[in-house]
Enzyme design. Structure first.
Site, PDB file in Angstrom:
ATOM      1  N   SER A 189       0.773  -1.184  -0.109  1.00 42.06           N
ATOM      2  CA  SER A 189      -0.051  -0.056   0.065  1.00 42.06           C
ATOM      3  C   SER A 189       0.825   1.231   0.070  1.00 42.06           C
ATOM      4  O   SER A 189       2.006   1.257   0.597  1.00 42.06           O
ATOM      5  CB  SER A 189      -1.046   0.130   1.347  1.00 42.06           C
ATOM      6  OG  SER A 189      -1.736   1.019   1.218  1.00 42.06           O
ATOM      7  N   SER A 195      -4.435   6.253   9.651  1.00 39.44           N
ATOM      8  CA  SER A 195      -4.066   7.429   9.663  1.00 39.44           C
ATOM      9  C   SER A 195      -5.160   8.341   9.214  1.00 39.44           C
ATOM     10  O   SER A 195      -5.251   9.553   8.823  1.00 39.44           O
ATOM     11  CB  SER A 195      -2.925   8.018   8.803  1.00 39.44           C
ATOM     12  OG  SER A 195      -1.925   7.371   9.216  1.00 39.44           O
ATOM     13  N   GLY A 196      -6.467   7.989   9.017  1.00 39.46           N
ATOM     14  CA  GLY A 196      -7.773   8.477   8.301  1.00 39.46           C
ATOM     15  C   GLY A 196      -7.680   8.557   7.012  1.00 39.46           C
ATOM     16  O   GLY A 196      -8.607   9.292   6.321  1.00 39.46           O
ATOM     17  N   GLY A 198      -8.428   5.975   5.031  1.00 33.36           N
ATOM     18  CA  GLY A 198      -9.044   4.901   4.542  1.00 33.36           C
ATOM     19  C   GLY A 198      -8.372   3.517   4.046  1.00 33.36           C
ATOM     20  O   GLY A 198      -8.742   2.778   3.289  1.00 33.36           O
ATOM     21  N   SER A 200      -7.934   0.791   5.862  1.00 33.14           N
ATOM     22  CA  SER A 200      -8.807  -0.501   6.182  1.00 33.14           C
ATOM     23  C   SER A 200      -9.764  -0.777   4.797  1.00 33.14           C
ATOM     24  O   SER A 200      -9.830  -1.785   4.461  1.00 33.14           O
ATOM     25  CB  SER A 200      -9.395  -0.284   7.341  1.00 33.14           C
ATOM     26  OG  SER A 200     -10.493   0.719   7.175  1.00 33.14           O
ATOM     27  N   GLU A 248     -14.956  -4.272   6.561  1.00 32.57           N
ATOM     28  CA  GLU A 248     -15.003  -3.206   7.160  1.00 32.57           C
ATOM     29  C   GLU A 248     -15.366  -3.013   8.407  1.00 32.57           C
ATOM     30  O   GLU A 248     -15.162  -2.643   9.527  1.00 32.57           O
ATOM     31  CB  GLU A 248     -15.616  -1.877   6.364  1.00 32.57           C
ATOM     32  CG  GLU A 248     -14.402  -1.155   5.661  1.00 32.57           C
ATOM     33  CD  GLU A 248     -13.798  -0.104   6.149  1.00 32.57           C
ATOM     34  OE1 GLU A 248     -12.549  -0.680   6.663  1.00 32.57           O
ATOM     35  OE2 GLU A 248     -14.108   1.096   6.379  1.00 32.57           O
ATOM     36  N   ASP A 259     -16.337   4.960   3.548  1.00 33.41           N
ATOM     37  CA  ASP A 259     -14.845   4.614   2.980  1.00 33.41           C
ATOM     38  C   ASP A 259     -14.996   3.685   1.883  1.00 33.41           C
ATOM     39  O   ASP A 259     -14.131   3.845   0.818  1.00 33.41           O
ATOM     40  CB  ASP A 259     -14.146   4.308   4.411  1.00 33.41           C
ATOM     41  CG  ASP A 259     -13.718   5.413   5.110  1.00 33.41           C
ATOM     42  OD1 ASP A 259     -14.251   6.342   4.897  1.00 33.41           O
ATOM     43  OD2 ASP A 259     -12.886   5.261   5.886  1.00 33.41           O
TER      44      ASP A 259
END
Ligand SMILES: Nc1ncnc2c1ncn2[C@@H]1O[C@H](COP(=O)(O)OP(=O)(O)O)[C@@H](O)[C@H]1O
Ligand SMILES: C[C@@](O)(CCOP(=O)(O)O)CC(=O)O
Ligand SMILES: [Mg+2]
Length: 449
Positions: A189, A195-196, A198, A200, A248, A259
């Site tokens: 990745s 860290s916000g 997205g 996940s 998720e 997300d």
């Protein structure tokens, strides 16, 4: 068979957390991706190679490799996993009878075999990969069995946060391909994890995309430009999105679904109560992202907001209502066409003001952090507006970059932010959703299979 799927990270321009409670939110895909490469291995014949009958997961970012023998997966996940084994599709002129669905009923001691050609003839379109077409949630029993499987692996304490992603992986793999399909999966990745941005969702979307493609439940539309990357049709994207949402749920507990939706569909979207509206942004939206490098966990932050909402239901309902109005207004401003400098500046000022208001309400929800406040104060010195993005509590902060901002000012603000130990980067906003590439995946080069 090899397949590679990539899914985008995202920023939330307005509405995080409130979207979990039914408010509207606006999100956009960014040009940072998670890529999942999958190689289905041939079924192991009796007396076959040791260890070949296993599912292996190679997580390149944390640098960890996990492996589960198929026999152990079947034993632990039993019935729930369907114990399906995907056989390679039969090439023209291939072996007689191999292109068939076989049902082996051990108790009456009967085996039935139906040629695929006959199934298609009789059931037509509707017969496509039926088991995978209905995503189902991970049951509490399945989750407990997965947790026991994970206990058998030594996950370093410092990386224990990976367990949620590993659980989602085991659920998606065994639900879509069954427990007896040996395979090798490599995930890498561009996104910082937790860290916000997205990560996940991008993990679950790319994984579901690769697995469903391998299962034959979805297929790419050829002819899309790019280095072999192909897109999917609407129905296939919807199926991937639904499976990713189930993943998720394992990672987040109570995700809104925004997300995984923006990671799957790309572009810029407004999202409310599961309904998605695609937004046509007529001018580019430029954002500087600052990663405070303060680690946090979305599941805990989402739960914290829900607890606050149950302690102060009326006050929090008003906060969520205000956020809804902000997201609605922001989504219509984004779509306004501004074709001269005055119109562009006025549009950007409105966006900045709405972002500032949203940040204030995120503070009310209790999800800001001293590191986020430092970013806000630093950028304000340069007359720039920022807000946290994603779950908050640390993680990433967005700063709106006005079209007329000089590079010199941008360099100065970046340098000052970095002097606090933060990491700044610019991203393209509103890009591609899920894409797939079939054929040899370079990450498997050198593997002896
Ligand atoms: N590339 C990846 N490899 C392994 N696990 C991942 C990866 N990306 C995400 N995850 C999982 O997702 C979790 C982070 O999700 P979350 O807390 O929602 O933060 P965010 O989605 O903002 O990055 C990680 O702890 C891990 O379990
Ligand atoms: C806080 C929330 O609105 C977004 C979470 O995003 P992230 O996992 O922090 O990237 C939760 C959700 O919508 O599911
Ligand atoms: Mg997340």
């Amino acid at each position: 068979m090899e397949v590679r799927a990539r899914a985008a990270g995202k920023i939330i321009l307005a509405g995080e957390h409130a979207v979990v409670h039914g408010s509207a939110a606006v999100a956009a895909a960014i040009n940072l991706y998670t890529t999942c490469s999958l190689r289905i291995l041939p079924p192991v014949a009796e007396g076959g190679q040791d260890g070949a009958g296993a599912v292996e997961l190679d997580l390149r970012d944390p640098g960890l490799v996990f492996s589960w023998p198929c026999a152990r997966l079947c034993e632990a996940l039993g019935e729930g996993c369907g114990a399906a084994r995907i056989l390679p599709p039969v090439a023209e002129g291939g072996q007689d009878g191999a292109g068939a669905v076989e049902r082996d009923l051990r108790d009456p001691g009967l085996v039935f075999s139906l040629p695929c050609a006959r199934l298609c003839e009789a059931l037509g379109e509707g017969c496509g990969a039926a088991g995978t077409r209905k995503p189902r949630p991970c049951s509490p029993n399945q989750l407990a069995a997965i947790a026991r499987l994970l206990e058998e692996h030594e996950i370093p304490d410092a990386k224990i946060w990976l367990s949620a992603g590993l659980s989602a992986f085991l659920f998606l793999y065994t639900s879509i391909l069954g427990c007896s399909t040996p395979g090798k999966v490599v995930v890498s990745s561009d996104l910082p994890m937790g860290s916000g941005l997205g990560s996940s969702a991008a993990f679950c979307v790319s994984m579901s995309g690769a697995l469903l493609t391998a299962a034959g439940a979805v297929s790419a539309i050829s002819g899309v430009e790019g280095k072999g990357w192909e897109s999917f049709g609407k129905n296939d994207l919807e199926l991937v999105n639904q499976w990713a949402f189930q993943g998720e749920k394992i990672i987040h507990g109570k995700p809104s679904g925004i997300d995984n939706a923006v990671s799957t569909y790309g572009s810029m979207i407004k999202f409310k109560k599961g309904e998605l509206t695609s937004l046509k942004s007529s001018n580019p939206v430029k954002m500087l992202i600052t990663d405070t490098r303060v680690g946090r966990n979305t599941k805990a932050l989402v739960a914290g907001v829900s607890e606050r909402a149950s302690r102060h239901p009326d006050a929090m309902a008003s906060v969520f209502h205000a956020v809804n109005s902000i997201s609605e207004e922001l989504s219509s401003i984004v779509e306004l066409a501004a074709d001269d400098e005055i119109a562009i500046t006025s549009k950007e000022e409105k966006l900045a003001e709405l972002m500032e208001m949203n940040q204030g309400l995120l503070q009310c929800m209790g999800v800001s952090h001293s590191s986020i406040e430092t970013v806000l104060q630093t950028t304000l010195k340069f007359n720039l507006v920022s807000k946290l993005t994603g779950a908050g509590g640390g993680g990433c902060v967005l700063t709106l970059i006005p079209t007329l901002l000089s590079n010199l000012v941008l360099e100065k603000v970046t340098a000052e932010l970095e002097s606090h130990g933060f990491r700044c980067f610019k991203v393209e906003v509103g890009g591609q959703g899920l894409q797939v590439c079939q054929g040899d995946c370079s990450c498997f080069n050198g593997d002896v299979v």
